[in-house]
Write a protein that holds these residues in place. Structure first.
Motif: not given
Length: 367
Positions: A161-174
């Motif tokens: 919808a107008d004005g909507d957004y979505d987020l996803a994240g991905f991280s790598v550690g050691a």
């Protein structure tokens, strides 16, 4: 005789269509990338190779100082807390939440988060809103000590919808192989320390939004339980525990297990770092919960079991250590800036699977 011109019904004699006509503005995407580049550079750390613009991010584990590393990865989103940010018009902190939800999951394995990638999607790209979201992601990466090495910005007309957004994240550690958590020697008699949360973090917002609707308050109204608007208070970002935990692990060598308290609350997450045949017994009288939880409980008339399984109830992270080391670990965490207290202990469980019991939970949101 010339043939008749094709009719409009056949799709001819109409103006050409472009990708921008279809709702995708490549120029806007390029403009956002130009805003992102300095934000990403501000997160550089040892081990990063190159910068934004390639098809993939490069990272040199040897340059980061690892000798026998095990990679640890995590991916997550912000959930319906995004709807609060969108409706309140405050996109600045959900990027911190995005990073926090990933890197807090990585550090509980004993790993140092190294780099992060994000996915930002909308129906129509708003460059300024996107810049503010990514600025929050960069701030989260700086707090965690990891580098923002890439991501994806997707403009998908008709999907949102107008004005909507979505987020996803991905991280790598050691982590070095011999430093992985949880350790195998967690046993009855060990002490459980709790690290204070900053609020509801990024879990339970489908319920939070229902409670806000029941209250009749708008997100721009003054919060009944804290300074600032209701939207501002509910958008307090998830605390990132990475640097204090890494410092305490390295200084003491005495942390046996960690659990990030996210969806499922204390009962659902504390057992994830415990061996079968043990349980964490916590006493809720030993810590204080932020005022938001009392308000949510009272306005929503939320049962105690639902509060415990939906929210962190004031503890964003738990730490398991031997009783003899508890004071040393607690001091190291406090010296690193955490609010820490002893909240319980590990005991033998009557069933084979690991478990968690929270005694006196009602004290967290009742006078």
């Amino acid at each position: 005789m010339k043939p008749d011109a094709p009719s409009d019904k056949q799709g001819h004699n109409r103006p050409p269509l472009t990708y921008k006509d279809a709702g995708v503005d490549i120029d806007a995407g390029d403009a956002l990338v130009e805003h992102i580049k300095p934000l990403a550079r501000s997160t550089d750390r040892r081990g990063v190779m190159g910068g934004l613009g390639g098809f993939g991010g490069l990272f040199d584990l040897r340059a980061a100082g690892f000798k026998d590393p095990i990679l640890v990865s995590g991916t997550d989103g912000v959930g319906t807390k995004l709807k609060v940010a969108i409706e309140a018009g405050i996109p600045d902190t959900v990027g911190i939440d995005l990073v926090a939800m990933c890197v807090n999951d990585i550090v509980v394995q004993g790993a140092e988060p190294l780099f992060f990638l994000d996915y930002y999607a909308s129906g129509k790209l708003d460059v300024e809103a996107g810049r503010r979201v990514v600025a929050g992601i960069a701030e989260g990466c700086r707090r965690a000590g990891c580098a923002l090495v890439g991501g994806e910005t997707a403009e998908m007309p008709g999907m949102y919808a107008d004005g909507d957004y979505d987020l996803a994240g991905f991280s790598v550690g050691a982590a070095e192989r011999d430093a992985l958590l949880p350790r195998a020697d967690i046993a009855p008699g060990d002490v459980v320390l709790g690290l204070a949360s900053s609020g509801a973090h990024s879990n339970g917002y489908s319920l939070v939004r229902r409670i806000v609707a029941r209250s009749g308050l708008g997100y721009d109204a003054a919060a009944p339980f804290a300074k600032g608007s209701l939207g501002q208070v509910l958008l307090e970002p998830t605390r990132i525990y990475v640097k204090p935990l890494l410092a305490a692990m390295r200084a003491t060598g005495a942390i046996k297990g960690l659990a990030h308290i996210t969806g499922g609350g204390l009962p659902g997450n504390a057992p994830r770092c415990l061996p079968d045949g043990t349980r964490a017994r916590l006493d809720a009288r030993q810590w204080s919960a932020p005022a938001v939880f009392r308000w949510l409980c009272e306005v929503g008339q939320v049962p105690t079991d639902d509060m415990l399984r939906t929210f962190n109830c004031g503890l964003g992270m738990i730490v398991v250590t031997a009783a003899a080391d508890a004071a040393t670990v607690a001091k190291a965490l406090a010296d690193a800036g955490e609010s820490v207290c002893t909240v319980g202990s590990i005991e033998a469980a009557p069933q084979s699977e690991a478990d968690c019991v929270v005694d006196h939970a009602e004290s967290l949101w009742r006078s």
